[in-house]
Design a protein around this motif. Structure first.
Motif, PDB file in Angstrom:
ATOM      1  N   ARG A 178     -12.965  21.122   8.225  1.00 43.25           N
ATOM      2  CA  ARG A 178     -13.506  20.528   9.454  1.00 43.25           C
ATOM      3  C   ARG A 178     -12.397  20.174  10.431  1.00 43.25           C
ATOM      4  NH1 ARG A 178     -18.381  16.829   6.974  1.00 43.25           N
ATOM      5  NH2 ARG A 178     -20.098  18.119   7.752  1.00 43.25           N
ATOM      6  N   ALA A 179     -11.298  19.630   9.934  1.00 45.57           N
ATOM      7  CA  ALA A 179     -10.188  19.280  10.820  1.00 45.57           C
ATOM      8  C   ALA A 179      -9.592  20.539  11.454  1.00 45.57           C
ATOM      9  CB  ALA A 179      -9.127  18.508  10.043  1.00 45.57           C
ATOM     10  N   TYR A 180      -9.427  21.583  10.656  1.00 48.31           N
ATOM     11  CA  TYR A 180      -8.903  22.849  11.191  1.00 48.31           C
ATOM     12  C   TYR A 180      -9.854  23.412  12.247  1.00 48.31           C
ATOM     13  CZ  TYR A 180      -7.677  27.811  11.331  1.00 48.31           C
ATOM     14  OH  TYR A 180      -7.348  29.084  11.747  1.00 48.31           O
ATOM     15  N   ALA A 181     -11.154  23.413  11.920  1.00 50.89           N
ATOM     16  CA  ALA A 181     -12.136  23.895  12.895  1.00 50.89           C
ATOM     17  C   ALA A 181     -12.162  22.998  14.123  1.00 50.89           C
ATOM     18  CB  ALA A 181     -13.522  23.951  12.248  1.00 50.89           C
ATOM     19  N   GLY A 182     -11.908  21.696  13.935  1.00 50.02           N
ATOM     20  CA  GLY A 182     -11.873  20.785  15.079  1.00 50.02           C
ATOM     21  C   GLY A 182     -10.762  21.119  16.053  1.00 50.02           C
ATOM     22  N   VAL A 183      -9.600  21.502  15.527  1.00 50.54           N
ATOM     23  CA  VAL A 183      -8.485  21.915  16.397  1.00 50.54           C
ATOM     24  C   VAL A 183      -8.879  23.160  17.191  1.00 50.54           C
ATOM     25  CG1 VAL A 183      -6.107  22.758  16.445  1.00 50.54           C
ATOM     26  CG2 VAL A 183      -6.741  20.920  14.873  1.00 50.54           C
ATOM     27  N   CYS A 184      -9.395  24.157  16.482  1.00 51.94           N
ATOM     28  CA  CYS A 184      -9.771  25.409  17.140  1.00 51.94           C
ATOM     29  C   CYS A 184     -10.910  25.183  18.138  1.00 51.94           C
ATOM     30  CB  CYS A 184     -10.185  26.446  16.102  1.00 51.94           C
ATOM     31  SG  CYS A 184      -8.886  26.838  14.888  1.00 51.94           S
ATOM     32  N   ALA A 185     -11.880  24.337  17.752  1.00 49.34           N
ATOM     33  CA  ALA A 185     -13.018  24.084  18.636  1.00 49.34           C
ATOM     34  C   ALA A 185     -12.592  23.346  19.899  1.00 49.34           C
ATOM     35  CB  ALA A 185     -14.089  23.284  17.896  1.00 49.34           C
ATOM     36  N   ALA A 186     -11.687  22.389  19.753  1.00 50.38           N
ATOM     37  CA  ALA A 186     -11.220  21.655  20.938  1.00 50.38           C
ATOM     38  C   ALA A 186     -10.528  22.590  21.917  1.00 50.38           C
ATOM     39  CB  ALA A 186     -10.268  20.533  20.511  1.00 50.38           C
ATOM     40  N   ASN A 187      -9.674  23.477  21.415  1.00 49.53           N
ATOM     41  CA  ASN A 187      -9.010  24.443  22.297  1.00 49.53           C
ATOM     42  C   ASN A 187      -9.999  25.438  22.884  1.00 49.53           C
ATOM     43  OD1 ASN A 187      -6.421  23.385  22.000  1.00 49.53           O
ATOM     44  ND2 ASN A 187      -6.005  24.586  20.154  1.00 49.53           N
ATOM     45  N   LYS A 241      -9.259  15.189  21.299  1.00 51.13           N
ATOM     46  CA  LYS A 241      -9.977  15.655  20.114  1.00 51.13           C
ATOM     47  C   LYS A 241      -9.094  16.566  19.263  1.00 51.13           C
ATOM     48  CE  LYS A 241     -14.056  18.306  18.755  1.00 51.13           C
ATOM     49  NZ  LYS A 241     -15.244  19.091  19.243  1.00 51.13           N
ATOM     50  N   ARG A 242      -8.355  17.433  19.923  1.00 54.88           N
ATOM     51  CA  ARG A 242      -7.453  18.328  19.191  1.00 54.88           C
ATOM     52  C   ARG A 242      -6.382  17.536  18.450  1.00 54.88           C
ATOM     53  NH1 ARG A 242      -3.834  21.799  22.959  1.00 54.88           N
ATOM     54  NH2 ARG A 242      -2.847  19.757  23.161  1.00 54.88           N
ATOM     55  N   GLN A 243      -5.782  16.563  19.122  1.00 58.22           N
ATOM     56  CA  GLN A 243      -4.728  15.771  18.482  1.00 58.22           C
ATOM     57  C   GLN A 243      -5.273  14.953  17.325  1.00 58.22           C
ATOM     58  OE1 GLN A 243      -2.208  17.706  20.112  1.00 58.22           O
ATOM     59  NE2 GLN A 243      -1.266  15.910  19.162  1.00 58.22           N
ATOM     60  N   ALA A 244      -6.482  14.413  17.488  1.00 53.52           N
ATOM     61  CA  ALA A 244      -7.084  13.648  16.392  1.00 53.52           C
ATOM     62  C   ALA A 244      -7.273  14.528  15.159  1.00 53.52           C
ATOM     63  CB  ALA A 244      -8.420  13.059  16.843  1.00 53.52           C
ATOM     64  N   SER A 245      -7.707  15.766  15.362  1.00 56.69           N
ATOM     65  CA  SER A 245      -7.882  16.690  14.238  1.00 56.69           C
ATOM     66  C   SER A 245      -6.547  17.057  13.614  1.00 56.69           C
ATOM     67  CB  SER A 245      -8.611  17.949  14.716  1.00 56.69           C
ATOM     68  OG  SER A 245      -9.917  17.641  15.160  1.00 56.69           O
ATOM     69  N   LEU A 246      -5.529  17.242  14.435  1.00 59.60           N
ATOM     70  CA  LEU A 246      -4.190  17.554  13.908  1.00 59.60           C
ATOM     71  C   LEU A 246      -3.643  16.378  13.101  1.00 59.60           C
ATOM     72  CD1 LEU A 246      -2.653  19.339  17.024  1.00 59.60           C
ATOM     73  CD2 LEU A 246      -3.119  20.402  14.799  1.00 59.60           C
ATOM     74  N   PHE A 247      -3.832  15.163  13.581  1.00 62.25           N
ATOM     75  CA  PHE A 247      -3.362  13.982  12.848  1.00 62.25           C
ATOM     76  C   PHE A 247      -4.110  13.840  11.523  1.00 62.25           C
ATOM     77  CE2 PHE A 247      -2.310  11.922  17.195  1.00 62.25           C
ATOM     78  CZ  PHE A 247      -1.102  12.609  17.246  1.00 62.25           C
ATOM     79  N   LEU A 248      -5.409  14.135  11.534  1.00 60.83           N
ATOM     80  CA  LEU A 248      -6.186  14.082  10.293  1.00 60.83           C
ATOM     81  C   LEU A 248      -5.680  15.117   9.296  1.00 60.83           C
ATOM     82  CD1 LEU A 248      -8.532  13.141   8.552  1.00 60.83           C
ATOM     83  CD2 LEU A 248     -10.034  14.670   9.845  1.00 60.83           C
ATOM     84  N   PRO A 261       0.720  19.984  11.422  1.00 64.76           N
ATOM     85  CA  PRO A 261       1.075  21.413  11.386  1.00 64.76           C
ATOM     86  C   PRO A 261       1.070  22.039  12.779  1.00 64.76           C
ATOM     87  CG  PRO A 261      -1.150  21.075  10.563  1.00 64.76           C
ATOM     88  CD  PRO A 261      -0.555  19.715  10.741  1.00 64.76           C
ATOM     89  N   ARG A 262       2.257  22.243  13.340  1.00 63.91           N
ATOM     90  CA  ARG A 262       2.371  22.803  14.689  1.00 63.91           C
ATOM     91  C   ARG A 262       1.859  24.235  14.779  1.00 63.91           C
ATOM     92  NH1 ARG A 262       4.662  17.700  14.406  1.00 63.91           N
ATOM     93  NH2 ARG A 262       5.354  17.025  16.469  1.00 63.91           N
ATOM     94  N   ILE A 264      -0.807  25.586  13.975  1.00 66.96           N
ATOM     95  CA  ILE A 264      -2.213  25.783  14.339  1.00 66.96           C
ATOM     96  C   ILE A 264      -2.579  25.023  15.617  1.00 66.96           C
ATOM     97  CG2 ILE A 264      -2.838  26.089  11.916  1.00 66.96           C
ATOM     98  CD1 ILE A 264      -4.194  23.310  12.153  1.00 66.96           C
ATOM     99  N   GLU A 265      -1.609  24.427  16.271  1.00 66.20           N
ATOM    100  CA  GLU A 265      -1.894  23.609  17.448  1.00 66.20           C
ATOM    101  C   GLU A 265      -2.540  24.418  18.561  1.00 66.20           C
ATOM    102  OE1 GLU A 265       0.405  20.170  20.074  1.00 66.20           O
ATOM    103  OE2 GLU A 265       1.556  21.596  18.861  1.00 66.20           O
ATOM    104  N   ALA A 266      -2.202  25.708  18.641  1.00 69.90           N
ATOM    105  CA  ALA A 266      -2.733  26.542  19.728  1.00 69.90           C
ATOM    106  C   ALA A 266      -3.948  27.350  19.301  1.00 69.90           C
ATOM    107  CB  ALA A 266      -1.639  27.475  20.237  1.00 69.90           C
ATOM    108  N   CYS A 267      -4.484  27.115  18.115  1.00 69.11           N
ATOM    109  CA  CYS A 267      -5.643  27.880  17.644  1.00 69.11           C
ATOM    110  C   CYS A 267      -6.804  27.703  18.611  1.00 69.11           C
ATOM    111  CB  CYS A 267      -6.047  27.404  16.246  1.00 69.11           C
ATOM    112  SG  CYS A 267      -7.604  28.107  15.666  1.00 69.11           S
ATOM    113  N   ALA A 268      -7.348  28.805  19.103  1.00 70.37           N
ATOM    114  CA  ALA A 268      -8.459  28.731  20.062  1.00 70.37           C
ATOM    115  C   ALA A 268      -9.605  29.649  19.678  1.00 70.37           C
ATOM    116  CB  ALA A 268      -7.957  29.093  21.459  1.00 70.37           C
TER     117      ALA A 268
END
Length: 467
Positions: A178-187, A241-248, A261-262, A264-268
């Protein structure tokens, strides 16, 4: 005579084990056909009646997600605590099982004996050095089966802790996904909002040029600028939202939030299932869910503890023996200084029978409580799964409808812009069409992101991860 009667009473229960034997939960919800059959909400093209794979996240075919889940399962702090709790339960079981082993004892004593009474001459008697050595061993016969039932209870407790550990593992895997998908979803959603804002900014630039040429007004420019600023105002929320998922994710990986994990920061790109979601049936769910297994093991453990309570009505019998040596030091090694004994060691603490019977009744009621809780866990598992399946299926329909609406809004906005540029319409229809487009595209992106979260909720409800 009393000792003989006591021993006879103990021997009457030889070969028997106090308390009921455990045969699994009887007459429960889990044994009914509706609970074991196909899911009602699973009759949809989004699902496949196939077994769930051991590692459901591999269905996304995303190497980055696979790596994150495996890393979290190796280092997650909650999971390490659950592993330690399991090792503790295994240690307690070994301690309980150790009560069935032979116990030994060694005693050593030495003394200098002297008679201080005076003789007629007023002199004391000479001293005599003595010693005593002893080696004893005993083995519990466990005629009433108290130790056997205690070990059964310990094994069930250990299995329940292992099931609780598996629940943590499933939760960790789902939260990572969910956190990984949250990063991608936010982007992904931010990119959509940026495209909308870009379209509106081009309209603003055109409006400014038209106003300078006498075909527009300052009011038109102001309204166009408001639309741009409104769309751009939504962008910071996606960043947060993206940063919150990355911190999680960093926390799940056992790292400080700053060490997220930098890579996946740009995952879109949203994780996508390549085929319909495998869900199996109710029978497979009941076998797979660790919380159901934990509830069942609690019944087993408390059933064994009924036997432990009943065994207190009977005496405790052990077989023991010992070698003794003692006497004067000057006679060490002589045949007269050794002795040997062997025989049953019977003990009975004569408990108050009303108290013991009350303990037995309390143990029986704990099992009744466990059975009720088992039904509750099963019903909640089935309800949660059906709800997750129905939610995903309907949200899938909603996402498809929003996709059609977004495509229609794109065509409408293009037509309004064309009419405006050729002087066939004023500026208001353009702004209205673009506002509709902005809402439709943002809703479409949010709905597509929500589908991924719904998929993970289904995997979590199914107890996926390990058989």
């Amino acid at each position: 005579m009393k000792a003989a009667l006591t021993l006879s009473a103990a021997l009457l229960v030889a070969g028997c084990v106090a308390g009921p034997d455990y045969h699994g939960p009887q007459a429960t919800i889990a044994q009914t056909l509706p609970a074991q059959g196909a899911f009602v909400a699973g009759d949809d093209s989004a699902f496949a009646q196939e077994p769930l794979p051991d590692r459901w996240w591999s269905l996304y075919a995303d190497p980055r997600l696979d790596a994150l889940v495996e890393q979290a399962l190796a280092v997650n702090a909650d999971l390490r605590a659950a592993d330690a709790n399991l090792r503790k339960a295994e240690a307690v079981l070994r301690q309980t099982a150790g009560a069935r082993a032979i116990s030994t004892g060694v005693s050593v004593q030495a003394a200098q004996e002297r008679d201080y009474s005076t003789t007629s001459a007023g002199a004391s008697m000479p001293g005599v050095a003595t010693y005593g050595l002893g080696l004893s061993a005993s083995y519990p016969l466990d005629l009433a089966g108290k130790l056997r039932r205690a070990i059964e209870a310990g094994e069930a407790d250990r299995d329940a802790v292992a099931a609780a550990r598996d629940t943590v593992r499933i939760g960790v895997a789902a939260t990572v996904a969910r956190a990984y998908a949250g990063v991608c979803a936010a982007n992904f959603q931010m990119a959509t909002a940026q495209r909308v804002a870009g379209l509106q900014r081009r309209t603003l630039d055109a409006t400014i040029r038209l106003a300078r040429g006498g075909r527009g007004t300052a009011f038109d420019v102001t309204r166009a600028r408001t639309a741009v600023e409104t769309s751009e105002a939504a962008l910071p929320a996606f960043v947060a939202k993206r940063q919150a998922s990355l911190f999680l994710l960093a926390t799940l990986l056992g790292k400080a939030p700053a060490d997220y994990p930098r890579e996946i920061e740009a995952c879109a790109t949203l994780p996508v299932l390549a085929r319909p979601l495998p869900v199996g049936d109710g029978a497979a769910l009941l076998r797979r869910r660790p919380d159901i297994r934990q509830a069942e093991r609690s019944i087993a453990g408390d059933t064994a503890r009924i036997g432990v309570a009943i065994a207190d009505l009977y005496p405790s019998v052990s077989v023991g023996g010992g070698i003794l040596a003692g006497g004067k030091v000057e006679n060490v090694g002589s045949s007269h200084s050794f002795g040997f004994g062997f025989g049953p060691l019977v003990s009975w603490n004569f408990p108050s029978r009303p108290i013991v019977k009350a303990r037995i009744a309390a143990a029986q009621e704990r099992v009744a409580e466990d059975l009720a809780r088992f039904d509750a866990v099963v019903l909640e598992a089935l309800r949660g799964t059906e709800t997750a399946l129905a939610t995903y299926a309907r949200n899938r329909d909603r996402a498809a409808a929003l996709d059609r609406a977004a495509r229609s809004a794109e065509a409408s906005a293009a037509q309004a812009d064309k009419l405006f540029r050729f002087g066939r319409s004023d500026f208001l229809p353009v702004l209205s069409a673009q506002a509709t487009l902005a809402v439709a595209q943002v809703q479409r992106a949010a709905a597509q992101s929500e589908l991924v979260d719904d998929q993970i909720a289904i995997f979590l409800a199914l107890g996926g991860g390990w058989q």
